[in-house]
Scaffold this motif. Structure first.
Motif, short mmCIF file in Angstrom:
data_model
loop_
_atom_site.label_atom_id
_atom_site.label_comp_id
_atom_site.label_asym_id
_atom_site.label_seq_id
_atom_site.Cartn_x
_atom_site.Cartn_y
_atom_site.Cartn_z
N GLN A 1 -20.82 -13.25 -1.79
CA GLN A 1 -20.72 -13.65 -3.11
C GLN A 1 -19.07 -13.83 -3.49
N LYS A 2 -18.72 -14.65 -4.17
CA LYS A 2 -17.37 -14.78 -4.51
C LYS A 2 -17.28 -14.62 -5.90
N LEU A 3 -16.42 -13.70 -6.59
CA LEU A 3 -16.31 -13.36 -8.01
C LEU A 3 -14.83 -13.57 -8.02
N GLU A 4 -14.73 -14.67 -9.20
CA GLU A 4 -13.28 -14.75 -9.76
C GLU A 4 -13.48 -15.14 -11.15
N GLY A 5 -12.09 -15.48 -11.86
CA GLY A 5 -12.18 -15.91 -13.25
C GLY A 5 -11.66 -14.76 -14.12
N GLN A 6 -11.85 -14.37 -15.09
CA GLN A 6 -11.07 -13.06 -15.95
C GLN A 6 -12.16 -12.26 -16.45
N GLY A 7 -12.30 -10.82 -16.31
CA GLY A 7 -13.20 -10.04 -16.87
C GLY A 7 -13.24 -8.83 -16.22
N ARG A 8 -14.62 -8.09 -16.49
CA ARG A 8 -15.14 -6.95 -15.65
C ARG A 8 -16.27 -7.46 -14.98
N ALA A 9 -16.60 -7.00 -13.79
CA ALA A 9 -17.61 -6.99 -12.86
C ALA A 9 -18.23 -5.77 -12.70
N TRP A 10 -19.47 -5.57 -12.51
CA TRP A 10 -20.28 -4.33 -12.33
C TRP A 10 -20.90 -4.74 -10.70
N ILE A 11 -20.38 -3.84 -9.89
CA ILE A 11 -20.98 -4.30 -8.43
C ILE A 11 -22.01 -2.95 -7.78
N GLU A 12 -22.73 -3.45 -7.34
CA GLU A 12 -23.82 -2.40 -6.81
C GLU A 12 -23.64 -2.30 -5.18
N LEU A 13 -23.32 -1.11 -4.67
CA LEU A 13 -23.08 -0.84 -3.22
C LEU A 13 -24.17 0.50 -2.89
N SER A 14 -24.77 0.12 -1.83
CA SER A 14 -25.99 1.08 -1.54
C SER A 14 -25.33 2.25 -0.37
N GLY A 15 -26.09 3.31 -0.91
CA GLY A 15 -25.80 4.22 0.07
C GLY A 15 -24.28 4.97 -0.22
N GLU A 16 -23.52 5.56 0.93
CA GLU A 16 -22.56 6.28 0.58
C GLU A 16 -21.33 4.96 0.71
N LEU A 17 -20.33 5.45 -0.04
CA LEU A 17 -19.16 4.33 -0.31
C LEU A 17 -17.73 4.79 0.62
N VAL A 18 -17.51 3.93 1.43
CA VAL A 18 -16.13 4.10 2.05
C VAL A 18 -14.98 3.17 1.54
N GLY B 1 -6.22 -7.33 6.79
CA GLY B 1 -5.55 -7.33 5.59
C GLY B 1 -4.24 -8.13 5.54
N PRO B 2 -3.63 -8.16 4.43
CA PRO B 2 -3.64 -6.92 3.28
C PRO B 2 -4.74 -7.19 2.38
N GLY B 3 -5.15 -5.91 1.88
CA GLY B 3 -6.06 -5.81 0.64
C GLY B 3 -7.11 -4.53 1.02
N GLN B 4 -7.84 -4.36 0.10
CA GLN B 4 -8.78 -3.29 -0.31
C GLN B 4 -10.18 -3.84 0.11
N LEU B 5 -11.03 -2.93 0.72
CA LEU B 5 -12.29 -3.40 1.16
C LEU B 5 -13.24 -1.84 0.99
N TRP B 6 -14.35 -2.20 0.49
CA TRP B 6 -15.41 -0.89 0.27
C TRP B 6 -16.71 -1.19 1.29
N LEU B 7 -17.00 -0.27 1.96
CA LEU B 7 -18.14 -0.33 2.98
C LEU B 7 -19.15 0.50 2.32
N GLN B 8 -20.61 0.03 2.57
CA GLN B 8 -21.68 0.49 2.29
C GLN B 8 -22.49 1.04 3.36
N SER B 9 -22.91 2.40 3.21
CA SER B 9 -23.48 3.11 4.46
C SER B 9 -25.00 2.67 4.59
N MET B 10 -25.45 2.04 3.40
CA MET B 10 -27.28 1.86 3.43
C MET B 10 -27.78 0.34 3.04
#
Length: 255
Positions: A140-157, A208-217
């Protein structure tokens, strides 16, 4: 609007809305709410930050296996409360999105957002068979302006990639990354792999450049791991797989 993430292993997002305030989500994400929360469905998220979306954005969601409409939750007759619970053990990550900025998240990742967030399909890669089913690998691509809440499964790296730095990631473990990160699907031929069917082994190259979040499960990997233990209509004995299942099966057969 006030948002609080409660719990640890199976977190819950609790959002308190003042009268007239809204949050937006895909259909079916709601867990519980107060009676004065009014629900309605629209093609876009609304808001003044470019979140109109409209028919074309709705079509993009449908093409990716999602719904044409988004659900709006609005507080009426005073303040109200609504909650969204995680579907798997893991984390709920609040993410602020500014104009001109974008985030890519895994297909089940966007939990909800404020009006002004525009969700659409950023990538759809079909694999022939395996754990991904007919829809394949979707971001999914999220853009615009505001706050989004993201669900990531398992441990987060979390990683911050320097310009030109690349990380090769199994598609299921891709949780979220900034729009500045470039991504490419890389196939490793000649390796038979149940996860990807006839397409061999597939990795996502994130540069990169940029941040990324990986999920373990991730959900597809979890489902694929459980598949051998689930019942199949074509195999009556499959329901009895595993020690507990075998014991129950013997009892039912009077053994």
């Amino acid at each position: 609007m006030q948002a609080e993430i409660k719990g640890t292993t199976m977190p819950v997002l609790e959002v308190t809305l003042q009268q007239g305030e809204q949050v937006v989500s895909t259909h079916g994400e709601l867990s519980w709410m107060t009676p004065n929360i009014q629900m309605s469905q629209h093609m876009g998220t609304g808001g003044g930050g470019g979140g109109g979306g409209g028919f074309m954005q709705g079509l993009k969601r449908v093409m990716g296996g999602g719904g044409l409409f988004l659900t709006h939750y609005e507080a009426t007759q005073g303040a109200g409360m609504i909650t969204f619970a995680a579907k798997l053990p893991g984390h709920i990550v609040p993410t602020d999105i500014a104009p001109g900025q974008a985030y890519f998240v895994h297909r089940h990742g966007w939990l909800c957002g404020t009006p002004g967030i525009t969700p659409s399909i950023g990538l759809q890669q079909t694999f022939r068979g395996g754990m991904w089913g007919g829809d394949g690998f979707i971001l999914q691509k999220l853009e615009g302006q505001g706050r989004a809440w993201i669900e990531l499964s398992g441990e987060l790296v979390h990683y911050t990639l320097a310009p030109g730095q690349t990380l090769m990631v199994h598609p299921g473990h891709v949780g979220m990354f900034e729009g500045t990160v470039q991504f490419n699907i890389t196939r490793v031929p000649g390796i038979a792999n149940m996860a990807f069917g006839a397409d061999g082994f597939v990795l996502v190259a994130l540069t990169g450049p940029g941040q990324l979040w990986l999920q373990s499960m991730p959900l597809p990997v979890l489902a694929h791991g459980l598949e051998p233990y689930l019942a199949h209509q074509t195999d009556p004995q499959a329901a009895e797989s595993g020690a507990i299942g075998g014991i129950i099966g013997n009892i039912m057969r009077g053994q």
